[in-house]
Design a protein around this motif. Structure first.
Motif, short mmCIF file in Angstrom:
data_model
loop_
_atom_site.label_atom_id
_atom_site.label_comp_id
_atom_site.label_asym_id
_atom_site.label_seq_id
_atom_site.Cartn_x
_atom_site.Cartn_y
_atom_site.Cartn_z
N ALA A 284 69.72 0.30 26.70
CA ALA A 284 68.25 -0.02 26.17
C ALA A 284 68.14 0.71 25.67
CB ALA A 284 67.46 -0.89 27.36
N SER B 81 72.95 -0.67 31.53
CA SER B 81 72.56 -1.05 31.27
C SER B 81 71.09 -0.13 30.56
CB SER B 81 72.19 -2.16 32.23
OG SER B 81 73.36 -3.19 32.53
N ASP C 81 68.08 -11.70 31.10
CA ASP C 81 69.22 -10.87 31.36
C ASP C 81 69.63 -10.82 32.63
OD1 ASP C 81 69.25 -11.39 28.78
OD2 ASP C 81 69.09 -10.05 27.74
N SER D 289 74.38 -8.31 25.69
CA SER D 289 73.64 -8.44 24.77
C SER D 289 75.03 -6.81 23.89
CB SER D 289 72.43 -7.95 24.52
OG SER D 289 71.77 -6.53 25.40
N ARG E 31 62.36 -4.72 26.74
CA ARG E 31 63.07 -5.99 27.00
C ARG E 31 64.51 -6.38 27.36
NH1 ARG E 31 65.55 -9.07 23.05
NH2 ARG E 31 65.73 -7.83 20.87
N LYS E 32 65.51 -5.11 27.70
CA LYS E 32 66.17 -5.19 27.84
C LYS E 32 67.13 -3.77 28.88
CE LYS E 32 68.36 -8.04 24.31
NZ LYS E 32 68.57 -8.89 25.28
N LYS F 252 60.66 -9.14 30.90
CA LYS F 252 61.28 -8.48 29.46
C LYS F 252 62.44 -9.67 29.73
CE LYS F 252 62.32 -3.43 30.82
NZ LYS F 252 63.53 -2.38 31.36
N ASP F 253 63.54 -9.80 28.81
CA ASP F 253 64.64 -10.96 28.45
C ASP F 253 65.10 -11.00 30.33
OD1 ASP F 253 63.49 -11.13 26.42
OD2 ASP F 253 65.56 -9.86 25.57
N CYS G 137 72.02 -15.40 30.42
CA CYS G 137 71.40 -14.75 29.04
C CYS G 137 70.34 -15.28 28.82
CB CYS G 137 71.99 -14.96 28.00
SG CYS G 137 73.99 -13.96 28.64
N ARG G 138 69.05 -14.54 28.74
CA ARG G 138 67.35 -15.13 28.13
C ARG G 138 67.39 -16.32 28.44
NH1 ARG G 138 68.39 -15.38 21.91
NH2 ARG G 138 70.52 -15.00 22.67
#
Length: 396
Positions: free
Chosen positions: A349, A345, A368, A95, A357-358, A365-366, A383-384
């Motif tokens: 976030a 990371s 990722d 992201s 979520r990231k 969480k997503d 990714c997601r």
């Protein structure tokens, strides 16, 4: 929903490293994480065996990137936005903040409008996710313009910024500007009301001016050491102001070009890891061969991993990847894998208010996630919940 399992993995969590573990992904989210002995039955699912790889880590977040793969966000085209998202996934970025630059008002307006449309209408998984916009310029100081086109630089303008934020559909999360040009801190006051991160960058502020801006609400410094007054024993400059005030987060470009690597030791001692944000400041040449490239209507020469304006020789962004930046930090500072991920990371976030979520591998969480090979290279990027990149030998 489709399910995916990562098994026999060494998983880097926020507070620990889980050996011989699994990650169960369902749809776009992480459903569960645990030891292999507790792994649910795997029937007819996508399974990635990580036993021959080094680490499973959270996807990295680049909050300052202009382009990659031959594209720039200022191209203002769907094709460019899609191309950058795919290119970023190859380097472990899941992201990012789409970063603009100084250009004519009409061009910036067009880009913001098109980025807003792209963000809202492209829900595709399997590509890095645009989570907002970083507006770099045009409210900057000509004396520290760097690679920003001088003829389009403007004084801070609250009315114009509010128009741009409306065009972006409230997607602007960070704005880089020169606070010493902000009369009575009018723009800064508005940014605080709008809960947008104000960052001092491309600024010629003295130390006293920087401290005054920090006192009034500046909490971020764009690409520390670059586009600002450096440390001097009679005027510590913007660098001194950023380092000496705990509330200021600092962006760094760990490419070995934008500043001497040993300066990172000073930054860590002054800021701790909690206020450091790794960025790439990547341009369209990232991931491409050496040559001549366009940056905001200017020619940039890329040679031996260095990007400079062809006309002046000024540094013009970088081609470093987030993963190479991470590995540079490990080499220069001896950081553990968890410490590396804190500044690639976790901090990003948290800074953007997205840690729910990231930024880490945690149920809910997503999904990722990046899988690193034994030499630290990117083997998979997810990714997601969908595979965005895999190296050609990933399943051999």
């Amino acid at each position: 929903m489709k399910s995916m399992y990562l098994i026999n993995a060494t998983i880097v969590l926020e507070q620990s490293v889980l050996q011989n573990g699994f990650v169960h992904i369902e749809g776009e989210k992480i459903k569960s994480v645990g030891k292999m002995v507790d792994c649910p039955p795997i029937i007819g699912e996508i399974v990635i065996d990580c036993i021959d790889n080094q680490y499973v880590i959270p996807g990295m977040i680049d909050i300052h990137v202009h382009g990659a793969g031959g594209f720039d966000f200022m191209d203002s085209k769907q094709e460019a936005f899609e191309g950058i998202a795919k290119a970023l996934a190859k380097e472990g970025t899941t992201s990012y903040l789409a970063t603009t630059m100084t250009n004519p008002i009409s061009q910036i307006s067009d880009v913001l409008k098109n980025l807003a449309s792209y963000k809202e209408n492209n829900s595709e998984t399997g590509v890095a996710e645009m989570i907002g916009i970083h507006l770099e310029g045009p409210f900057i100081n000509k004396d520290q313009k760097g690679a920003q086109p001088e003829h389009d630089i403007l004084p801070p303008n609250v009315t114009l910024f509010k128009e741009w934020q409306k065009l972006s559909r409230d997607a602007i999360k960070i704005i880089t500007f020169a606070p010493e040009l902000d009369v009575d801190f009018e723009l800064l006051k508005e940014l605080k009301k709008m809960e947008i991160i104000p960052s001092m960058g491309h600024t010629n502020a003295s130390y006293d001016e920087a401290v005054q801006a920090i006192t009034h609400g500046i909490t971020h410094s764009t690409h520390l050491f670059n586009g600002m007054k450096g440390l001097h024993h009679r005027d510590p400059g913007v660098v001194g102001g950023a380092l000496l005030h705990d509330e200021v987060y600092v962006e760094v470009i760990p490419d070995g070009i934008h500043f001497h690597p040993d300066l990172l030791k000073l930054v860590v001692r002054m800021k701790g890891l909690e206020r450091i944000l790794v960025i790439t400041d990547g341009i369209r040449a990232k991931g491409m061969a050496d040559g001549i490239y366009d940056l905001g209507g200017q020619k940039v020469t890329v040679s031996d991993e260095k990007c400079t304006l062809t006309s002046t020789g000024s540094l013009a962004g970088s081609i470093v990847t987030m993963n190479n930046a991470r590995m540079n930090l490990a080499k220069w500072l001896g950081l553990s894998i968890q410490e590396q991920l804190q500044i690639t990371s976790v901090n990003q976030a948290k800074r953007l208010g997205l840690f729910n979520r990231k930024g880490s591998i945690q149920a809910g969480k997503d999904a990722d996630i990046v899988i690193l090979g034994m030499n630290g290279e990117i083997v998979f990027t997810i990714c997601r919940g969908a595979i965005a990149f895999q190296c050609k030998d990933a399943f051999k």
